[in-house]
Each structure stands twice: as structure tokens, then as C-alpha cells.
Design a protein around this motif. Sequence first.
Motif, PDB file in Angstrom:
ATOM      1  N   PRO A  14       0.798  -1.076  -0.242  1.00 29.30           N
ATOM      2  CA  PRO A  14      -0.065   0.133   0.043  1.00 29.30           C
ATOM      3  C   PRO A  14       0.573   1.343  -0.148  1.00 29.30           C
ATOM      4  O   PRO A  14       0.171   2.471   0.187  1.00 29.30           O
ATOM      5  CB  PRO A  14      -0.961  -0.078   1.371  1.00 29.30           C
ATOM      6  CG  PRO A  14      -0.998  -1.582   1.571  1.00 29.30           C
ATOM      7  CD  PRO A  14       0.414  -2.059   1.217  1.00 29.30           C
ATOM      8  N   ILE A  15       2.105   1.243  -0.268  1.00 26.82           N
ATOM      9  CA  ILE A  15       2.780   2.326  -0.450  1.00 26.82           C
ATOM     10  C   ILE A  15       2.328   3.322  -1.588  1.00 26.82           C
ATOM     11  O   ILE A  15       1.977   2.505  -2.599  1.00 26.82           O
ATOM     12  CB  ILE A  15       4.406   2.001  -0.763  1.00 26.82           C
ATOM     13  CG1 ILE A  15       4.870   1.630   0.735  1.00 26.82           C
ATOM     14  CG2 ILE A  15       5.240   3.244  -1.131  1.00 26.82           C
ATOM     15  CD1 ILE A  15       6.339   0.951   0.671  1.00 26.82           C
ATOM     16  N   PRO A  16       2.342   4.357  -1.560  1.00 24.35           N
ATOM     17  CA  PRO A  16       1.651   5.009  -2.860  1.00 24.35           C
ATOM     18  C   PRO A  16       2.327   4.845  -4.077  1.00 24.35           C
ATOM     19  O   PRO A  16       3.608   5.098  -4.173  1.00 24.35           O
ATOM     20  CB  PRO A  16       1.728   6.530  -2.576  1.00 24.35           C
ATOM     21  CG  PRO A  16       1.879   6.674  -0.848  1.00 24.35           C
ATOM     22  CD  PRO A  16       2.559   5.404  -0.417  1.00 24.35           C
ATOM     23  N   TYR A  17       1.835   4.108  -5.083  1.00 27.73           N
ATOM     24  CA  TYR A  17       2.239   3.678  -6.183  1.00 27.73           C
ATOM     25  C   TYR A  17       2.716   4.933  -7.236  1.00 27.73           C
ATOM     26  O   TYR A  17       3.742   5.021  -7.696  1.00 27.73           O
ATOM     27  CB  TYR A  17       1.284   2.989  -7.171  1.00 27.73           C
ATOM     28  CG  TYR A  17       1.721   2.226  -8.216  1.00 27.73           C
ATOM     29  CD1 TYR A  17       2.853   1.758  -8.331  1.00 27.73           C
ATOM     30  CD2 TYR A  17       1.075   2.787  -9.518  1.00 27.73           C
ATOM     31  CE1 TYR A  17       3.222   1.200  -9.729  1.00 27.73           C
ATOM     32  CE2 TYR A  17       1.483   2.207 -10.727  1.00 27.73           C
ATOM     33  CZ  TYR A  17       2.448   1.431 -10.846  1.00 27.73           C
ATOM     34  OH  TYR A  17       2.928   0.881 -11.923  1.00 27.73           O
ATOM     35  N   LYS A  18       2.187   6.253  -7.106  1.00 33.38           N
ATOM     36  CA  LYS A  18       2.415   7.189  -7.696  1.00 33.38           C
ATOM     37  C   LYS A  18       4.103   7.795  -7.099  1.00 33.38           C
ATOM     38  O   LYS A  18       4.629   8.307  -8.273  1.00 33.38           O
ATOM     39  CB  LYS A  18       1.635   8.490  -7.283  1.00 33.38           C
ATOM     40  CG  LYS A  18       1.484   9.054  -6.055  1.00 33.38           C
ATOM     41  CD  LYS A  18       0.324   9.647  -5.568  1.00 33.38           C
ATOM     42  CE  LYS A  18      -1.107   9.157  -5.287  1.00 33.38           C
ATOM     43  NZ  LYS A  18      -1.274   7.724  -4.944  1.00 33.38           N
ATOM     44  N   LEU A  19       4.446   7.395  -5.836  1.00 32.81           N
ATOM     45  CA  LEU A  19       5.956   7.486  -5.427  1.00 32.81           C
ATOM     46  C   LEU A  19       6.744   6.866  -6.342  1.00 32.81           C
ATOM     47  O   LEU A  19       7.603   7.213  -7.102  1.00 32.81           O
ATOM     48  CB  LEU A  19       5.960   7.357  -4.086  1.00 32.81           C
ATOM     49  CG  LEU A  19       7.554   7.659  -3.562  1.00 32.81           C
ATOM     50  CD1 LEU A  19       7.934   8.753  -3.640  1.00 32.81           C
ATOM     51  CD2 LEU A  19       7.475   6.900  -2.252  1.00 32.81           C
ATOM     52  N   ILE A  20       6.172   5.603  -6.675  1.00 36.06           N
ATOM     53  CA  ILE A  20       7.256   4.549  -7.492  1.00 36.06           C
ATOM     54  C   ILE A  20       7.232   4.988  -8.891  1.00 36.06           C
ATOM     55  O   ILE A  20       8.253   5.211  -9.478  1.00 36.06           O
ATOM     56  CB  ILE A  20       6.663   3.131  -7.442  1.00 36.06           C
ATOM     57  CG1 ILE A  20       6.519   2.875  -5.964  1.00 36.06           C
ATOM     58  CG2 ILE A  20       7.443   2.306  -8.257  1.00 36.06           C
ATOM     59  CD1 ILE A  20       7.642   3.030  -5.076  1.00 36.06           C
ATOM     60  N   THR A  21       5.963   5.499  -9.637  1.00 36.43           N
ATOM     61  CA  THR A  21       6.015   5.772 -10.776  1.00 36.43           C
ATOM     62  C   THR A  21       6.819   7.143 -11.129  1.00 36.43           C
ATOM     63  O   THR A  21       7.625   7.028 -12.131  1.00 36.43           O
ATOM     64  CB  THR A  21       4.559   5.962 -11.471  1.00 36.43           C
ATOM     65  OG1 THR A  21       3.790   7.019 -10.830  1.00 36.43           O
ATOM     66  CG2 THR A  21       3.708   4.556 -11.260  1.00 36.43           C
ATOM     67  N   ILE A  22       6.427   8.292 -10.255  1.00 38.04           N
ATOM     68  CA  ILE A  22       7.313   9.403 -10.579  1.00 38.04           C
ATOM     69  C   ILE A  22       8.727   9.396 -10.256  1.00 38.04           C
ATOM     70  O   ILE A  22       9.478   9.595 -10.920  1.00 38.04           O
ATOM     71  CB  ILE A  22       6.822  10.439  -9.712  1.00 38.04           C
ATOM     72  CG1 ILE A  22       5.218  10.778 -10.318  1.00 38.04           C
ATOM     73  CG2 ILE A  22       7.557  11.663  -9.650  1.00 38.04           C
ATOM     74  CD1 ILE A  22       4.398  11.741  -9.010  1.00 38.04           C
ATOM     75  N   THR A  23       9.196   8.376  -9.470  1.00 33.49           N
ATOM     76  CA  THR A  23      10.682   8.242  -8.874  1.00 33.49           C
ATOM     77  C   THR A  23      11.240   7.407 -10.164  1.00 33.49           C
ATOM     78  O   THR A  23      12.242   7.933 -10.223  1.00 33.49           O
ATOM     79  CB  THR A  23      10.809   7.501  -7.709  1.00 33.49           C
ATOM     80  OG1 THR A  23       9.947   8.149  -6.585  1.00 33.49           O
ATOM     81  CG2 THR A  23      12.113   7.232  -7.540  1.00 33.49           C
TER      82      THR A  23
END
Length: 192
Positions: free
Chosen positions: A117-126
Motif C-alpha cells: 500500500p505504499i503510494p504507487y505514484k511515488l514509485i512511478t514518478i521516482t
Amino acid sequence: MLRKTYDWMMEKAAHRHAIWWLAFISFIESSFFPIPPDVMLIPLILAAPTRWFRIAMICTLSSVIGGFLGYAIGYYLMDSVGMAILGMLHLESKFEALRPLVDEYGVWVIIVKGATPIPYKLITITAGAFHFDLLKFSFASVIARGMRFMLIAVLLWKFGPPIRVFVETRLKLVMTGLVVLGIAGVAVLKFL
């Protein structure tokens, strides 16, 4: 504001075009929307348990496609839009902490973090900001998001409404445990 957004999503889950709303929410959640699509996924599967696979697949594919928008934001617009999104969600420090992990473990970081449940947007943007290989990003995103949404769907299909509270309150623990077991299995196979 989050409560209002959550209520709006629950209203859309009961809409006659709920599956399209789920696809839309899954898409935008991958790059900037603050609430995960699980809020809609769970009631949709409970309302139509025989369609669990189709619903979870739509959620997965929409999330992965939305991940490309997040990747593009990181790749092309990190200093302006990307940092604004991360700032709005209070994820700036997590962004900086991900750099060495993405550099060293790449695909595994995307799979592990994208399934939990870590925000996926953090992964995609990173991933976009660090110019991570797009093919590897795509592969890892399909695995991560598929694991997450399919697990929810299977649990709801198999156990119905009684499992809902468990999924909503303990999903992070379950997904983290599954990912750790998967990584441990790969490590054991690699060293044998």
C-alpha cells in the motif's frame, strides 16, 4: 478533504458505470490521486463476485497505464509537477530515500513497493525521475499491481463480505508478507 474524496469514490462505486470509474481512479491514482482504487475495487467485487477476475484485471491494467503518466511526469516534469505532487502528498523525503534503492535493486523495488500500500505514484514518478528503463518498469508494474489487485479479488471472491474488514485493515501486512516470502524464495533459489 480526503473524507469528501473517499465519499465521492464510494458513490461512484455504486454508479451504473462503476467499472469505468474504477478504471479512471486506478489510472489517476498511479500518478497524482491520493486515494487508492481499493476503495472502489472491494465493493465492486463484493457486488459481482463472479466477475472478480475481469474487475481486478481492469483495475490492474488501468493502474499500469496510469503508471506511464506518473513515469512521464517524473521523466519530463520532475522539478515542477513531480515535486509539487510529491509535496502535496508529503512524500518528498521518501523520494530521496528511493534513489539508492532504485539504482541498486530496480525491478525488485518497483515490485515490492508497487504491490504494497505504499503510494504507487511515488514509485512511478521516482522511476521516471531516475530514468529507470521503461521496459523493466513496465514489467515490474504489471507484476506488482497484478499481485496486489488479484490478491484482493481472490480473497473477496473466495470468502465474500466477511473478509472485507481483514482486507481493508490488514492488507499492508498481508502484501508485505507475501512480497518478503517471494523475495526469500528467489534468494534461496539463487544461492542453491
